[in-house]
Design an enzyme around this catalytic site. Structure first.
Site, mmCIF file in Angstrom:
data_model
loop_
_atom_site.group_PDB
_atom_site.id
_atom_site.type_symbol
_atom_site.label_atom_id
_atom_site.label_comp_id
_atom_site.label_asym_id
_atom_site.label_seq_id
_atom_site.Cartn_x
_atom_site.Cartn_y
_atom_site.Cartn_z
ATOM 1 N N ASP A 1 -9.660 -12.822 5.409
ATOM 2 C CA ASP A 1 -9.510 -11.467 4.917
ATOM 3 C C ASP A 1 -10.650 -11.260 3.924
ATOM 4 O O ASP A 1 -11.241 -12.226 3.438
ATOM 5 C CB ASP A 1 -8.145 -11.325 4.239
ATOM 6 C CG ASP A 1 -8.018 -10.037 3.456
ATOM 7 O OD1 ASP A 1 -8.269 -8.963 4.035
ATOM 8 O OD2 ASP A 1 -7.700 -10.112 2.251
ATOM 9 N N ASP B 1 -10.978 -8.356 1.038
ATOM 10 C CA ASP B 1 -10.652 -7.952 -0.329
ATOM 11 C C ASP B 1 -9.692 -8.938 -0.987
ATOM 12 O O ASP B 1 -8.659 -9.295 -0.416
ATOM 13 C CB ASP B 1 -10.022 -6.560 -0.327
ATOM 14 C CG ASP B 1 -11.011 -5.484 0.127
ATOM 15 O OD1 ASP B 1 -12.148 -5.839 0.484
ATOM 16 O OD2 ASP B 1 -10.640 -4.301 0.129
#
Length: 424
Positions: A199, A201
């Site tokens: 991922d 952020d």
């Protein structure tokens, strides 16, 4: 030892020989090993297994051998006489065949923390014993940015799924002991992983891109509140994303470049990706953020795959809309499967790392799912969790030692060890 193991050992032993274990321990001095085997050779010893280790100036050497029982005293005398000048202690013991197997570890446990206390190892060791798991070997694998200890263990029920109760018990120790604990099946499957997917952020980078963009519109507070609710799984991700992007309507597209320049990698991210790429891994990022912000970062990190949402831009302005299908939790898992297929890999060869509810499907689909400083909804389903700010803990969970990382970094001139409070 199984019946098969015992019969194999009987076949391996020469006629008239008995199994024995010979150990030598003392200061690590040049010539000890050569002298040891010189005495064994002079006594006609058959070698079946050997292990030597050096720990901070202290040598431990052990050999599993076949010898004639009547030659036991002569061997002891020869070893003691030869090695006493090196300051070594020697033992030789005849063993029963049924007690002479080398353990075939079923699982590997990695403990990571800053610090790792003796209390933590004691509690973990007792928990392993409570679940009929035996510790076969222990070694240190990291001293920076965290201390890392790796245990090879044998679980009584080694069938797939047999270690789940133990995994849950170890996970419950994490908040109590302040360490991260990972457990994986040992063997080739652990070493077969070749694709890692992050991922973006708050995982690969330290911030939330949508919030950084919102700051330029003066809407950071409103956006942050919606982001937090979505990450906790309280809101549908697609609905929350579209609501947040609406606040960006009218912003000049140049803010994308400004935000991209302000992105900060999570400590250890560059080392993690660089190390795994050296080992032949494919590296990917799948983000609920925006492709326009991530393109330069992906090139800088030499990522093989990048998927994210696309902000609509008309006449140099953000419209407050995204184009195409939103990258939600289902899409993240699907992209991981596509990356694996494109790389010619099976799903058990993949690793996924994320921090929020939007990563649940991807983490669940991966061969190893790692929750990185994650929300409770993700920690509950992940195989293991990292609760420090250092992404390179993931390397140690894969069995890669800090010494191996540093040696490769030093060879390429990229080795850096900075104070932890300054680490980026």
């Amino acid at each position: 030892m199984t019946t098969t193991d015992a019969s194999n050992l009987t076949v391996a032993l020469g006629e008239g020989l008995a199994p024995a274990v010979v150990t030598v321990s003392g200061p690590d001095r040049q010539g000890v090993t050569a002298a040891f085997f010189r005495v064994l050779a002079a006594n006609g010893i058959q070698l079946l297994d050997v292990e030597q280790s050096q720990f901070r100036g202290f040598l431990s050497l052990a050999a599993f051998v076949g010898l004639k029982p009547e030659g036991l005293d002569t061997l002891k005398e020869g070893l003691n006489e030869t090695l006493k000048g090196y300051g070594q202690k020697v033992t030789v013991e005849i063993q029963d065949v049924a007690e002479s197997s080398r353990p075939r570890s079923t699982h590997e446990v990695v403990i990571l923390g800053n610090p790792v206390s003796a209390k933590a190892i004691s509690r973990i060791g007792q928990t392993l014993a409570d679940y009929n798991a035996n510790i076969d070997t222990i070694r240190g694998i990291a001293d920076y940015p965290v201390t890392g200890i790796e245990m090879k263990i044998t679980v009584a029920n080694a069938a797939p799924g047999g270690g789940i109760p133990l995994r849950k018990a170890l996970a419950e120790l994490t908040p109590e002991l302040g360490v991260d604990i990972a457990i994986e099946r040992a063997g080739l499957l652990r070493r077969s992983k070749r694709l890692i997917c992050f991922d973006c952020d708050s995982t690969l980078i330290t911030g939330e891109v949508i919030e950084m963009l919102a700051a330029h519109a003066g809407k950071e507070k409103e956006v942050a509140e919606v982001t937090e609710r979505a990450m906790r799984g309280e809101l549908d991700f697609e609905h929350s994303l579209r609501e947040r992007v609406k606040t960006l309507a009218g912003l000049d597209a140049s803010v994308i470049d400004e935000v991209a320049k302000d992105i900060k990698l999570t400590p250890g991210a560059r080392t993690t990706i660089r190390t795994l790429k050296r080992l032949g891994y494919k590296a990917a990022v799948v983000s609920g953020g925006f492709i326009q912000v991530l393109e330069d970062l992906a090139k800088d990190l030499d990522l093989d795959y990048v998927r994210a949402n696309t902000l609509e831009i008309v006449d140099g302005k953000l419209t407050g809309r995204v184009l195409g299908k939103v990258v939600d939790r289902a899409a993240k898992a699907q992209f991981l499967r596509e990356f694996a297929a494109d790389s010619g890999l099976e799903m058990h060869q993949t690793v996924a790392v994320g921090d929020g509810a939007n990563d649940i499907d991807m983490i669940s689909a991966a061969g190893l799912g790692v929750a990185f400083n994650a929300k409770p909804a993700l920690r509950e389903i992940a195989d293991t969790s990292v609760n420090s700010p250092f992404l390179d803990e993931v390397l140690h969970m894969l069995g890669i030692t800090r010494a191996e990382i540093d040696a490769a970094e030093e060879e390429e001139g990229t080795l850096r060890r900075v104070p932890l409070e300054q680490r980026v």
